[in-house]
Write a protein that holds these residues in place. Sequence first.
Motif, PDB file in Angstrom:
ATOM      1  N   ILE A 201       0.838  -1.198   0.000  1.00  0.00           N
ATOM      2  CA  ILE A 201       0.000   0.000   0.000  1.00  0.00           C
ATOM      3  C   ILE A 201       0.873   1.248   0.000  1.00  0.00           C
ATOM      4  O   ILE A 201       0.617   2.197  -0.753  1.00  0.00           O
ATOM      5  CB  ILE A 201      -0.978  -0.015   1.193  1.00  0.00           C
ATOM      6  N   LEU A 202       1.925   1.252   0.820  1.00  0.00           N
ATOM      7  CA  LEU A 202       2.841   2.398   0.841  1.00  0.00           C
ATOM      8  C   LEU A 202       3.539   2.578  -0.509  1.00  0.00           C
ATOM      9  O   LEU A 202       3.687   3.704  -0.995  1.00  0.00           O
ATOM     10  CB  LEU A 202       3.875   2.227   1.957  1.00  0.00           C
ATOM     11  N   LEU A 203       3.960   1.471  -1.122  1.00  0.00           N
ATOM     12  CA  LEU A 203       4.581   1.535  -2.443  1.00  0.00           C
ATOM     13  C   LEU A 203       3.608   2.094  -3.465  1.00  0.00           C
ATOM     14  O   LEU A 203       3.955   2.957  -4.281  1.00  0.00           O
ATOM     15  CB  LEU A 203       5.052   0.146  -2.882  1.00  0.00           C
ATOM     16  N   TYR A 204       2.364   1.660  -3.414  1.00  0.00           N
ATOM     17  CA  TYR A 204       1.343   2.127  -4.347  1.00  0.00           C
ATOM     18  C   TYR A 204       1.095   3.627  -4.193  1.00  0.00           C
ATOM     19  O   TYR A 204       1.006   4.351  -5.191  1.00  0.00           O
ATOM     20  CB  TYR A 204       0.045   1.339  -4.149  1.00  0.00           C
ATOM     21  N   ILE A 205       1.019   4.096  -2.966  1.00  0.00           N
ATOM     22  CA  ILE A 205       0.823   5.531  -2.717  1.00  0.00           C
ATOM     23  C   ILE A 205       1.984   6.327  -3.289  1.00  0.00           C
ATOM     24  O   ILE A 205       1.789   7.345  -3.957  1.00  0.00           O
ATOM     25  CB  ILE A 205       0.644   5.798  -1.200  1.00  0.00           C
ATOM     26  N   ASP A 206       3.199   5.852  -3.056  1.00  0.00           N
ATOM     27  CA  ASP A 206       4.385   6.526  -3.586  1.00  0.00           C
ATOM     28  C   ASP A 206       4.387   6.496  -5.108  1.00  0.00           C
ATOM     29  O   ASP A 206       4.714   7.491  -5.762  1.00  0.00           O
ATOM     30  CB  ASP A 206       5.647   5.865  -3.027  1.00  0.00           C
ATOM     31  N   TRP A 207       4.014   5.380  -5.704  1.00  0.00           N
ATOM     32  CA  TRP A 207       3.942   5.235  -7.153  1.00  0.00           C
ATOM     33  C   TRP A 207       2.935   6.218  -7.743  1.00  0.00           C
ATOM     34  O   TRP A 207       3.198   6.864  -8.751  1.00  0.00           O
ATOM     35  CB  TRP A 207       3.584   3.788  -7.478  1.00  0.00           C
ATOM     36  N   GLU A 208       1.777   6.338  -7.098  1.00  0.00           N
ATOM     37  CA  GLU A 208       0.751   7.287  -7.552  1.00  0.00           C
ATOM     38  C   GLU A 208       1.273   8.722  -7.497  1.00  0.00           C
ATOM     39  O   GLU A 208       1.051   9.495  -8.414  1.00  0.00           O
ATOM     40  CB  GLU A 208      -0.512   7.166  -6.685  1.00  0.00           C
ATOM     41  N   ARG A 209       1.947   9.067  -6.415  1.00  0.00           N
ATOM     42  CA  ARG A 209       2.497  10.426  -6.267  1.00  0.00           C
ATOM     43  C   ARG A 209       3.521  10.725  -7.358  1.00  0.00           C
ATOM     44  O   ARG A 209       3.495  11.796  -7.958  1.00  0.00           O
ATOM     45  CB  ARG A 209       3.141  10.595  -4.898  1.00  0.00           C
ATOM     46  N   ARG A 210       4.416   9.794  -7.595  1.00  0.00           N
ATOM     47  CA  ARG A 210       5.435   9.998  -8.628  1.00  0.00           C
ATOM     48  C   ARG A 210       4.810  10.106 -10.012  1.00  0.00           C
ATOM     49  O   ARG A 210       5.258  10.890 -10.844  1.00  0.00           O
ATOM     50  CB  ARG A 210       6.471   8.874  -8.603  1.00  0.00           C
ATOM     51  N   LYS A 211       3.767   9.355 -10.239  1.00  0.00           N
ATOM     52  CA  LYS A 211       3.062   9.401 -11.523  1.00  0.00           C
ATOM     53  C   LYS A 211       2.422  10.776 -11.727  1.00  0.00           C
ATOM     54  O   LYS A 211       2.476  11.337 -12.821  1.00  0.00           O
ATOM     55  CB  LYS A 211       2.001   8.306 -11.555  1.00  0.00           C
ATOM     56  N   GLU A 212       1.833  11.331 -10.672  1.00  0.00           N
ATOM     57  CA  GLU A 212       1.218  12.668 -10.743  1.00  0.00           C
ATOM     58  C   GLU A 212       2.273  13.736 -11.002  1.00  0.00           C
ATOM     59  O   GLU A 212       2.068  14.632 -11.807  1.00  0.00           O
ATOM     60  CB  GLU A 212       0.469  12.977  -9.444  1.00  0.00           C
ATOM     61  N   VAL A 213       3.402  13.649 -10.304  1.00  0.00           N
ATOM     62  CA  VAL A 213       4.476  14.626 -10.481  1.00  0.00           C
ATOM     63  C   VAL A 213       4.978  14.591 -11.927  1.00  0.00           C
ATOM     64  O   VAL A 213       5.186  15.629 -12.558  1.00  0.00           O
ATOM     65  CB  VAL A 213       5.633  14.376  -9.490  1.00  0.00           C
ATOM     66  N   ASN A 214       5.176  13.391 -12.447  1.00  0.00           N
ATOM     67  CA  ASN A 214       5.653  13.253 -13.827  1.00  0.00           C
ATOM     68  C   ASN A 214       4.630  13.771 -14.841  1.00  0.00           C
ATOM     69  O   ASN A 214       5.001  14.300 -15.885  1.00  0.00           O
ATOM     70  CB  ASN A 214       6.001  11.799 -14.144  1.00  0.00           C
ATOM     71  N   ALA A 215       3.350  13.646 -14.530  1.00  0.00           N
ATOM     72  CA  ALA A 215       2.313  14.117 -15.431  1.00  0.00           C
ATOM     73  C   ALA A 215       2.269  15.650 -15.477  1.00  0.00           C
ATOM     74  O   ALA A 215       1.913  16.231 -16.500  1.00  0.00           O
ATOM     75  CB  ALA A 215       0.958  13.566 -15.012  1.00  0.00           C
ATOM     76  N   HIS A 216       2.645  16.291 -14.386  1.00  0.00           N
ATOM     77  CA  HIS A 216       2.607  17.768 -14.313  1.00  0.00           C
ATOM     78  C   HIS A 216       3.879  18.413 -14.840  1.00  0.00           C
ATOM     79  O   HIS A 216       3.942  19.616 -14.937  1.00  0.00           O
ATOM     80  CB  HIS A 216       2.339  18.211 -12.872  1.00  0.00           C
TER      81      HIS A 216
END
Length: 104
Positions: free
Chosen positions: A88-103
């Motif tokens: 779950i922690l890995l998934y949250i971090d993955w989601e955050r990094r994905k958002e940063v890369n999208a912006h």
Amino acid sequence: MYTLQTNPSGTRSITITEAHLQTIEKYALFQHLIDSNGIVDESVLDKLKLNVRSLIASSEANSKDLLDLCIDVIYHNNMKAFGLHQLILLYIDWERRKEVNAHE
């Protein structure tokens, strides 16, 4: 690929791929999974297993991605509550990094 520690001593691990994380996202497997107390224990892992089983049983489409997630991660011999918490922690971090890369 990510290596996920599944026990506190670090003697057991599971390999997580981008495809696994994408499957978790696609089916929103972690949404409403954890109770308000925020504790990830064996009952939360059991709840996830039941949810995934239900999705596979009710799916008319090809659910190979869910089956792969089950075999490789959720029903892996090393997966316990500690490992699910780490996932779950890995998934949250993955989601955050994905958002940063999208912006960017």
